[in-house]
Design a protein around this motif. Structure first.
Motif, PDB file in Angstrom:
ATOM      1  N   ALA B 369       0.851  -1.193   0.000  1.00  0.00           N
ATOM      2  CA  ALA B 369       0.000   0.000   0.000  1.00  0.00           C
ATOM      3  C   ALA B 369       0.882   1.236   0.000  1.00  0.00           C
ATOM      4  N   SER B 370       1.829   1.282  -0.947  1.00  0.00           N
ATOM      5  CA  SER B 370       2.845   2.327  -0.858  1.00  0.00           C
ATOM      6  C   SER B 370       2.730   3.310  -2.007  1.00  0.00           C
ATOM      7  N   GLN B 371       1.521   3.470  -2.529  1.00  0.00           N
ATOM      8  CA  GLN B 371       1.342   4.372  -3.646  1.00  0.00           C
ATOM      9  C   GLN B 371       0.621   5.634  -3.189  1.00  0.00           C
ATOM     10  N   GLY B 372       0.792   6.677  -3.950  1.00  0.00           N
ATOM     11  CA  GLY B 372       0.190   7.947  -3.575  1.00  0.00           C
ATOM     12  C   GLY B 372      -1.320   7.950  -3.732  1.00  0.00           C
ATOM     13  N   THR B 373      -1.976   8.963  -3.179  1.00  0.00           N
ATOM     14  CA  THR B 373      -3.402   9.124  -3.402  1.00  0.00           C
ATOM     15  C   THR B 373      -3.595  10.028  -4.610  1.00  0.00           C
ATOM     16  N   MET B 374      -4.814  10.060  -5.145  1.00  0.00           N
ATOM     17  CA  MET B 374      -5.050  10.855  -6.333  1.00  0.00           C
ATOM     18  C   MET B 374      -5.509  12.267  -5.969  1.00  0.00           C
ATOM     19  N   GLU B 375      -4.731  13.235  -6.421  1.00  0.00           N
ATOM     20  CA  GLU B 375      -5.093  14.638  -6.234  1.00  0.00           C
ATOM     21  C   GLU B 375      -5.334  15.246  -7.617  1.00  0.00           C
ATOM     22  N   PRO B 376      -6.175  16.285  -7.685  1.00  0.00           N
ATOM     23  CA  PRO B 376      -6.431  16.890  -8.992  1.00  0.00           C
ATOM     24  C   PRO B 376      -5.197  17.593  -9.566  1.00  0.00           C
ATOM     25  N   ALA B 377      -5.226  17.776 -10.887  1.00  0.00           N
ATOM     26  CA  ALA B 377      -4.214  18.626 -11.512  1.00  0.00           C
ATOM     27  C   ALA B 377      -4.371  20.028 -10.940  1.00  0.00           C
ATOM     28  N   PRO B 378      -3.276  20.781 -10.847  1.00  0.00           N
ATOM     29  CA  PRO B 378      -3.382  22.122 -10.270  1.00  0.00           C
ATOM     30  C   PRO B 378      -4.143  23.085 -11.189  1.00  0.00           C
ATOM     31  N   SER B 379      -4.901  23.990 -10.596  1.00  0.00           N
ATOM     32  CA  SER B 379      -5.423  25.088 -11.409  1.00  0.00           C
ATOM     33  C   SER B 379      -4.231  26.003 -11.710  1.00  0.00           C
ATOM     34  N   PHE B 380      -4.407  26.859 -12.707  1.00  0.00           N
ATOM     35  CA  PHE B 380      -3.260  27.671 -13.150  1.00  0.00           C
ATOM     36  C   PHE B 380      -2.738  28.531 -11.998  1.00  0.00           C
ATOM     37  N   GLY B 381      -1.468  28.364 -11.663  1.00  0.00           N
ATOM     38  CA  GLY B 381      -0.846  29.158 -10.590  1.00  0.00           C
ATOM     39  C   GLY B 381      -1.305  28.795  -9.194  1.00  0.00           C
ATOM     40  N   GLN B 382      -1.933  27.652  -9.040  1.00  0.00           N
ATOM     41  CA  GLN B 382      -2.539  27.296  -7.747  1.00  0.00           C
ATOM     42  C   GLN B 382      -1.536  27.280  -6.589  1.00  0.00           C
ATOM     43  N   HIS B 383      -0.329  26.836  -6.840  1.00  0.00           N
ATOM     44  CA  HIS B 383       0.609  26.683  -5.733  1.00  0.00           C
ATOM     45  C   HIS B 383       1.709  27.740  -5.725  1.00  0.00           C
ATOM     46  N   ASN B 384       1.427  28.877  -6.345  1.00  0.00           N
ATOM     47  CA  ASN B 384       2.413  29.966  -6.353  1.00  0.00           C
ATOM     48  C   ASN B 384       2.825  30.338  -4.934  1.00  0.00           C
ATOM     49  N   GLU B 385       1.839  30.527  -4.065  1.00  0.00           N
ATOM     50  CA  GLU B 385       2.153  30.941  -2.691  1.00  0.00           C
ATOM     51  C   GLU B 385       2.877  29.832  -1.942  1.00  0.00           C
ATOM     52  N   THR B 386       2.359  28.609  -2.064  1.00  0.00           N
ATOM     53  CA  THR B 386       2.979  27.484  -1.355  1.00  0.00           C
ATOM     54  C   THR B 386       4.455  27.392  -1.695  1.00  0.00           C
ATOM     55  N   VAL B 387       4.748  27.422  -2.989  1.00  0.00           N
ATOM     56  CA  VAL B 387       6.133  27.208  -3.404  1.00  0.00           C
ATOM     57  C   VAL B 387       6.993  28.435  -3.092  1.00  0.00           C
ATOM     58  N   LEU B 388       6.513  29.602  -3.495  1.00  0.00           N
ATOM     59  CA  LEU B 388       7.368  30.791  -3.362  1.00  0.00           C
ATOM     60  C   LEU B 388       7.514  31.237  -1.906  1.00  0.00           C
ATOM     61  N   LYS B 389       6.412  31.219  -1.172  1.00  0.00           N
ATOM     62  CA  LYS B 389       6.499  31.695   0.219  1.00  0.00           C
ATOM     63  C   LYS B 389       6.961  30.586   1.168  1.00  0.00           C
ATOM     64  N   ASN B 390       6.297  29.416   1.098  1.00  0.00           N
ATOM     65  CA  ASN B 390       6.617  28.379   2.090  1.00  0.00           C
ATOM     66  C   ASN B 390       7.930  27.673   1.787  1.00  0.00           C
ATOM     67  N   TYR B 391       8.148  27.317   0.515  1.00  0.00           N
ATOM     68  CA  TYR B 391       9.369  26.575   0.194  1.00  0.00           C
ATOM     69  C   TYR B 391      10.576  27.513   0.128  1.00  0.00           C
ATOM     70  N   LEU B 392      10.366  28.676  -0.492  1.00  0.00           N
ATOM     71  CA  LEU B 392      11.523  29.535  -0.785  1.00  0.00           C
ATOM     72  C   LEU B 392      11.626  30.741   0.146  1.00  0.00           C
ATOM     73  N   GLY B 393      10.633  30.898   1.005  1.00  0.00           N
ATOM     74  CA  GLY B 393      10.695  31.978   1.989  1.00  0.00           C
ATOM     75  C   GLY B 393      10.589  33.381   1.403  1.00  0.00           C
ATOM     76  N   LEU B 394       9.907  33.487   0.278  1.00  0.00           N
ATOM     77  CA  LEU B 394       9.735  34.814  -0.328  1.00  0.00           C
ATOM     78  C   LEU B 394       8.830  35.684   0.561  1.00  0.00           C
ATOM     79  N   SER B 395       9.220  36.939   0.753  1.00  0.00           N
ATOM     80  CA  SER B 395       8.421  37.834   1.606  1.00  0.00           C
ATOM     81  C   SER B 395       7.137  38.233   0.887  1.00  0.00           C
ATOM     82  N   ASN B 396       6.145  38.653   1.688  1.00  0.00           N
ATOM     83  CA  ASN B 396       4.885  39.124   1.100  1.00  0.00           C
ATOM     84  C   ASN B 396       5.127  40.259   0.126  1.00  0.00           C
TER      85      ASN B 396
END
Lengths: 400, 449
Positions: B369-396
């Motif tokens: 049981a070691s496979q991922g779950t199914m998540e939808p394809a991202p909407s356009f730009g959906q994870h901009n904040e997650t990646v830029l702010k949370n992963y890369l620490g970009l300021s507001n």
């Protein structure tokens, strides 16, 4: 320098014909140690698949076998014999990956059940390739590539609507499944390597096709549309092979501004008539348009059209090449793609080389496909310290 | 203890379009790798701009594009305009914390943005960089753009494929993109394994055409050894007869049959036309090959009285190699695939109001049981904040600046291309097989979504 990506990856190979051997070829060509277990005397029936190279002694050597089994070692073992089983159990102990493409249930019949294999080697990755997978109502169905194309969904969208659907030449479904099996094996091996947990992988050749037919099922699920094959041109340049003076070209265009570029390329004044300048106009005059376009293409040479098209970024024409063209192709030459089958002989037989290039751990042929049982002594006697007698004799004793 | 998905912990950033890279990374995201899909509002993936759920063109239609959604499930979406220096620097920062960078634009694009291996390894020494192009990353054809129909032609596959006496033929999908993608997954995994043992990254060069040529060794071998060039023979087989596709009852219904042994032939002939079992024209495989055309005609006269699925079951029950030709709908509802849970039920972004739907699944089944779950394809730009702010620490503040400069966005400024021919009309003129206006309820009741 470690120049093999899969150095020290030990693969026990119970495969035959095409899908399994292509899987273990990929592993072997990128550095894994692959021991191919073959039934005594007869060997992998893939040894009898065409095309053949006629030797001076008059016996036929399968070139396909030689291609599919580079860099592997061959050991003859009868899996029904006690001797064979004992040897296999010893080989399983330090194998990382086991690949087989017997019909479902056959591996179990040799006593190599999941439980047994797990008890011998808990981190072993077992890859099984079969026609339709190990479960489900078709699991015992017979098949070859024709059937995989039909039941996989690729055939229905292949060909003309006024004829029966067709399939690709040769054995694409089996190569596809072999590639997927090799990828799955590495994913599971990577996991076993990092987590210590083995894996059992079920590959259905049918599903390798069905996973890769774009929106064949999705267009129904999302829009109620069932797609079909090629119909008439209907005022568009079809992106399907078109006859030219010395062969075939695939006239692929992108976007709406392309028609003038296509007309420029074809250099036929009649095509500049305003009635063909818009998609609607071409559609309205589609019969006349089709005739003119086909004639214009038939008067041009394939290289002139292909290289001419690629001076425009929107015209990404395809050049239909056969083996002779490929051997002379400047890009394939640049990549050193084709390899001589047997460096030591004066044979002029070539085969496809690297499917892709890994800069630090390149594809490499270190040894040609093995003769049947070429490594019996090395593996059975020297490595496993089994009896010094001929393993085939032992198998015969056992059969009595 | 819960097992982790088997590729969890691997991060891949892709600058990609269409299939050749997106399908490869989809196979990895299905197994738990984290895939960050880069997009551009100025140059969106063509799959964002065509083929929408239920042909709806209103609002954010690009988030309902079916081919995009299929190839990009389980991925994170990051929109970045790389011609903006600040945005490009964010990408470099992202690559410094990523394992793999995969690209299927031409080498020109990689060079323009400093995304070549030699540059990226100064940012992260053990990075794995993948270039997948039609014909190669360097060399005389490397600047040529390509889609599957072009690389399929170049590979050699088309030259051997087609109806007897007809032109070369190709299926209605960009076939080589998949072959290349399948090899790409293998290549990436081999490089990851090498890296995990040695700490060394590397550059992977995929020529989509060459990947396909590797799967048709027959034409190269037979030509160089024997000077044989294969003729196009449709569904026929040089060594087996009958071997073909035959009409069945109903509109555009077909069955494929291959008598792979004398035993299979006898079962076939006894079922379809026992009266010719002893006809000397057909009493051996050799004679059946010689009289193939006549035999194929006779078989067609019998198969057209049968339902294709029923005939397949009967023939397979008697050990004869046979398979019904399934169209898209029949494939989706195929009982074997259903029983194997082949199709993945994939959700969509809630605001799209699309129900979860069946999409083609993985080409392998793993037992744990070691496979991922199914998540939808991202909407356009959906994870901009997650990646830029949370992963890369970009300021507001800097995030806002990128937004103001148009370097990141969550929408496309492109009007949807009008649909000129309705699905009903396409079905009437025969450019599609059929249109079922009740597809939603049909899907729902079958897959219980």
């Amino acid at each position: 320098m470690n120049s093999k990506a899969l150095k020290d990856v030990k693969v026990l190979d119970f495969t035959h014909y095409v899908s399994g051997p292509y899987c273990t070829k990929l592993l072997a060509d990128y550095g894994a140690d692959v021991v191919k277990i073959e039934p005594p005397t007869k060997g992998d029936p893939g040894r009898r698949l065409p095309p053949f190279e006629k030797s001076s002694q008059g016996h036929r050597t399968s070139l396909l076998f030689k291609y599919l089994n580079t860099n592997k070692k061959s050991v003859e073992l009868d899996l029904k014999s006690n001797y064979g089983r004992k040897a296999i159990e010893q080989l399983v102990v330090d194998a990382d990956i086991l690949v087989e493409n017997f019909r479902p249930g056959v591996l179990n019949s040799f006593g190599l059940t999941k439980e047994k294999l797990r008890s011998i080697n808990p981190t072993l990755v077992v890859v099984s390739i079969s026609n339709f997978g190990k479960t489900g109502p078709y699991s015992d169905f017979r098949a070859n590539d024709l059937i995989f194309y039909a039941l996989g969904g690729l055939m229905y969208i292949f060909g003309s609507t006024d004829k029966a659907p067709i399939k690709h030449a040769f054995r694409q479904a089996q190569f596809k499944a072999g590639t997927n099996a090799a990828s799955a094996a590495l994913m599971a091996y990577y996991n076993a390597f990092t987590s210590g947990r083995g894996e059992y992988i079920d590959i259905s050749i049918q599903e390798s096709i069905t996973a890769s037919v774009r929106d064949t099922t999705t267009s129904y699920a999302t829009s109620g549309v069932v797609r079909t094959r090629q119909g008439s041109m209907n005022g568009e340049i079809p992106r399907t092979p078109m006859k030219v003076k010395d062969g075939y070209i695939v006239p692929i265009t992108f976007g709406t501004s392309d028609w003038s570029k296509t007309a420029d390329l074809l250099e036929d004044d009649k095509l500049y008539h305003p009635k063909f300048s818009t998609p609607e106009g071409r559609r309205e005059n589609s019969e006349e348009f089709e005739k003119l376009v086909r004639t214009a293409f038939s008067e041009k040479g394939k290289h002139e059209l292909f290289y001419g098209a690629h001076t425009h970024r929107e015209l990404v024409y395809g050049l239909v090449q056969n083996a002779a063209d490929l051997l002379e192709n400047p890009q394939y030459k640049h990549d050193g793609y084709f390899q001589k089958m047997d460096d030591s002989s004066d044979s002029e037989t070539y085969f496809p080389g690297r499917p892709f290039h890994l800069s630090k751990t390149p594809w490499k042929i270190r040894s040609a496909a093995p003769r049947l049982g070429q490594h019996n002594n090395e593996i059975l006697v020297r490595k496993l310290k089994l009896s010094t007698g001929d393993p085939i004799d032992t198998e015969c004793d056992d059969a009595k | 203890m819960q097992n982790k998905a088997i590729l969890s912990g691997i991060r891949v950033v892709e600058l990609s379009q269409l299939i050749a890279i997106p399908y490869a990374t989809k196979l990895m995201s299905d197994m738990g790798a984290e895939i960050i899909r880069l997009e551009s509002a100025k140059r969106p993936d063509a799959y964002r701009l065509s083929d929408f759920y239920d042909e709806r063109l209103d609002g954010d239609y690009w988030n309902r594009a079916i081919n995009f959604n299929e190839q990009n499930r389980n991925k994170l979406g990051l929109s970045l305009e790389l011609d903006n220096k600040n945005a490009l620097n964010q990408l470099y920062d992202l690559l410094s914390i990523s394992d793999v960078f995969a690209c299927n634009f031409t080498p020109r694009v990689m060079k323009k943005f400093g995304l070549e291996y030699d540059n990226l390894k100064t940012i992260r020494p053990d990075i794995i960089v993948v270039s997948s192009t039609g014909y190669g990353h360097s060399g005389p054809w490397s600047s040529f753009g390509a889609i599957g129909f072009g690389t399929e032609a170049a590979s050699g596959l088309s030259s051997a494929t087609g109806y007897e006496n007809g032109p070369p033929a190709q299926p209605e999908i960009p076939y080589p993109d998949y072959t290349a993608a399948e090899h790409t997954v293998f290549a990436i995994m081999a490089a990851i394994i090498h890296r995990s043992k040695t700490g060394e990254g590397q550059f992977i060069e995929i020529s989509q055409a060459e990947c396909v040529t590797s799967t048709i060794p027959e034409i190269i071998l037979d030509y160089t050894a024997n000077k044989n060039v294969p003729a196009r023979i449709g569904n026929s087989h040089l060594e087996i007869s009958p071997h073909g596709c035959y009409p069945c009852k109903g509109r555009d219904k077909w069955i494929t049959i291959a008598a792979q042994s004398e035993k299979e032939w006898i079962s076939l002939v006894n079922l379809l036309f026992p009266e010719i079992a002893t006809n000397s024209k057909f009493d051996s495989n050799e004679s059946r090959i010689i009289n193939r055309k006549e035999l194929d005609k006779l078989i067609s006269l019998r198969t057209e009285k049968w339902d294709s699925l029923e005939l397949m079951e009967v023939l397979q029950g008697q050990g004869v190699t046979a398979g019904a030709v399934l169209n898209g709908k029949e494939l989706l509802f195929n009982k074997h695939l259903f029983e194997r849970n082949f199709f993945e039920i994939v959700p969509h972004q809630p605001q799209s109001q699309i129900p979860q739907l069946p999409y083609p699944g993985k080409p392998w089944k793993m037992s744990s049981a070691s496979q991922g779950t199914m998540e939808p394809a991202p909407s356009f730009g959906q994870h901009n904040e997650t990646v830029l702010k949370n992963y890369l620490g970009l300021s507001n503040e800097l995030y806002q600046k990128l937004q103001d400069q148009g370097a990141i966005s969550e929408k496309l400024d492109i009007v949807a291309k009008k649909i000129t021919v309705s699905r009903e009309d396409k079905a009437n003129e025969g450019s599609i097989y059929s249109y079922d206006p009740n597809f939603k309820s049909t899907i729902k009741s079958y897959f219980d979504t």
